[in-house]
Design a protein around this motif. Sequence first.
Motif, PDB file in Angstrom:
ATOM      1  N   TRP A 188       2.277   1.662  -3.477  1.00 18.28           N
ATOM      2  CA  TRP A 188       1.213   2.073  -4.393  1.00 18.28           C
ATOM      3  C   TRP A 188       0.911   3.567  -4.236  1.00 18.28           C
ATOM      4  N   CYS A 189       0.804   4.012  -2.992  1.00 24.46           N
ATOM      5  CA  CYS A 189       0.548   5.439  -2.760  1.00 24.46           C
ATOM      6  C   CYS A 189       1.735   6.289  -3.208  1.00 24.46           C
ATOM      7  N   TYR A 190       2.936   5.805  -3.049  1.00 21.48           N
ATOM      8  CA  TYR A 190       4.131   6.538  -3.473  1.00 21.48           C
ATOM      9  C   TYR A 190       4.145   6.700  -4.992  1.00 21.48           C
ATOM     10  N   TRP A 191       3.783   5.650  -5.713  1.00 21.24           N
ATOM     11  CA  TRP A 191       3.802   5.722  -7.179  1.00 21.24           C
ATOM     12  C   TRP A 191       2.614   6.492  -7.750  1.00 21.24           C
ATOM     13  N   GLN A 192       1.536   6.626  -6.990  1.00 16.96           N
ATOM     14  CA  GLN A 192       0.352   7.314  -7.480  1.00 16.96           C
ATOM     15  C   GLN A 192       0.375   8.813  -7.189  1.00 16.96           C
ATOM     16  N   GLN A 193       1.396   9.324  -6.531  1.00 18.51           N
ATOM     17  CA  GLN A 193       1.466  10.751  -6.235  1.00 18.51           C
ATOM     18  C   GLN A 193       1.602  11.549  -7.532  1.00 18.51           C
ATOM     19  N   LYS A 194       0.852  12.652  -7.602  1.00 20.91           N
ATOM     20  CA  LYS A 194       0.946  13.524  -8.771  1.00 20.91           C
ATOM     21  C   LYS A 194       2.124  14.466  -8.572  1.00 20.91           C
TER      22      LYS A 194
ATOM     23  N   VAL B 133       0.844  -1.207   0.000  1.00 31.42           N
ATOM     24  CA  VAL B 133       0.000   0.000   0.000  1.00 31.42           C
ATOM     25  C   VAL B 133       0.873   1.249   0.000  1.00 31.42           C
ATOM     26  N   TRP B 134       1.956   1.231   0.791  1.00 31.52           N
ATOM     27  CA  TRP B 134       2.853   2.383   0.828  1.00 31.52           C
ATOM     28  C   TRP B 134       3.482   2.624  -0.544  1.00 31.52           C
TER      29      TRP B 134
END
Length: 76
Positions: A64-70, A61-62
Motif C-alpha cells: 500500500w505504501c509502495y503504491w501510494q508514493q508520489k 501495508v508495504w
Amino acid sequence: MLEFLFVVGFFVMLMVTGISLIGVLGALGALVIAAVVMLVGGLIVTAIKVLPWLLLAVAIVWLWCYWQQKPLRDYR
C-alpha cells in the motif's frame, strides 16, 4: 474459568480423601508451576499460529505504501 474450577475441585478432593495440608500445598505448588509453564507454552504457540497473518499484514501495508508514493519531480 474452567481451569480455576479444576484447581478448586482438585483441592477439595485432596482434602476429602484425607491428604495432609502439606501434601495439598505441595500439589497446589505443582499446579501453579504447571499453570505457568502451560501459559508460556500457550503464548508461544499462539504467536506461531498468528505469525503468517502478521506477515501478511506487513506485506499489505508495504504494498500500500509502495503504491501510494508520489512521483519524484525534477526541480531544475
